[in-house]
Design a protein around this motif. Structure first.
Motif, PDB file in Angstrom:
ATOM      1  N   LEU A 174     -47.276   3.453  12.189  1.00 18.44           N
ATOM      2  CA  LEU A 174     -47.209   3.812  10.769  1.00 18.44           C
ATOM      3  C   LEU A 174     -47.213   2.582   9.882  1.00 18.44           C
ATOM      4  O   LEU A 174     -47.842   2.566   8.828  1.00 18.44           O
ATOM      5  N   ARG A 175     -46.525   1.540  10.302  1.00 17.21           N
ATOM      6  CA  ARG A 175     -46.517   0.298   9.512  1.00 17.21           C
ATOM      7  C   ARG A 175     -47.911  -0.311   9.424  1.00 17.21           C
ATOM      8  O   ARG A 175     -48.347  -0.761   8.377  1.00 17.21           O
TER       9      ARG A 175
ATOM     10  N   GLU B  12     -40.493   5.883  19.956  1.00 20.12           N
ATOM     11  CA  GLU B  12     -40.234   5.909  18.514  1.00 20.12           C
ATOM     12  C   GLU B  12     -40.639   4.584  17.867  1.00 20.12           C
ATOM     13  O   GLU B  12     -41.200   4.557  16.777  1.00 20.12           O
ATOM     14  N   ARG B  13     -40.379   3.487  18.542  1.00 24.77           N
ATOM     15  CA  ARG B  13     -40.805   2.179  18.018  1.00 24.77           C
ATOM     16  C   ARG B  13     -42.314   2.100  17.912  1.00 24.77           C
ATOM     17  O   ARG B  13     -42.850   1.541  16.954  1.00 24.77           O
ATOM     18  N   GLU B  14     -43.023   2.635  18.892  1.00 22.71           N
ATOM     19  CA  GLU B  14     -44.484   2.650  18.836  1.00 22.71           C
ATOM     20  C   GLU B  14     -44.969   3.456  17.636  1.00 22.71           C
ATOM     21  O   GLU B  14     -45.892   3.047  16.937  1.00 22.71           O
ATOM     22  N   ARG B  15     -44.341   4.601  17.375  1.00 26.61           N
ATOM     23  CA  ARG B  15     -44.717   5.410  16.212  1.00 26.61           C
ATOM     24  C   ARG B  15     -44.485   4.645  14.920  1.00 26.61           C
ATOM     25  O   ARG B  15     -45.325   4.649  14.019  1.00 26.61           O
ATOM     26  N   VAL B  16     -43.328   4.001  14.816  1.00 33.92           N
ATOM     27  CA  VAL B  16     -43.007   3.241  13.601  1.00 33.92           C
ATOM     28  C   VAL B  16     -44.000   2.100  13.410  1.00 33.92           C
ATOM     29  O   VAL B  16     -44.498   1.869  12.306  1.00 33.92           O
ATOM     30  N   ASN B  17     -44.307   1.383  14.476  1.00 34.42           N
ATOM     31  CA  ASN B  17     -45.273   0.281  14.365  1.00 34.42           C
ATOM     32  C   ASN B  17     -46.649   0.785  13.964  1.00 34.42           C
ATOM     33  O   ASN B  17     -47.339   0.164  13.157  1.00 34.42           O
TER      34      ASN B  17
END
Length: 106
Positions: A44-45, A37-42
């Motif tokens: 997207l950022r 999930e952190r990889e997805r958020v990063n």
């Protein structure tokens, strides 16, 4: 995620080990999900910061066989302007230096 139940005093060491292994596996799965999930958020950022490559302005860089490129036209006009402003000064400087050369040589 449910937390493991406290061990009763009558459980065998093997049962406690199994319970510990299940708890550790559950923790590891949760950590892997969190990392994904952190990889997805990063991602997207980063995408939001640089949404797309910006295309450069489309100025005509190619001209037909009879046309002159814009950069040449601009350079010619700039040259003509400088010659108009600095031409008399250039001629006087040249005459001054030619006069010195003639006196020295002769």
């Amino acid at each position: 995620m449910s937390s493991p139940k406290p061990a009763a005093s009558n459980e065998s060491p093997e049962a406690l080990r199994d319970q510990l292994e299940r708890a550790l596996e559950e923790r590891d799965r949760a950590l892997v999900e969190l990392a994904r999930e952190r990889e997805r958020v990063n991602a997207l950022r980063l995408w939001a910061r640089f949404p797309a490559e910006v295309d450069p302005a489309r100025y005509p860089s190619e001209v037909g066989p009879d046309g002159t490129p814009l950069r040449y036209v601009v350079a010619d006009r700039l040259n003509e302007g400088l010659k108009g402003l600095l031409g008399p000064l250039h001629e006087k400087g040249r005459a001054l230096f030619e006069g010195k050369g003639k006196k020295e040589g002769g």
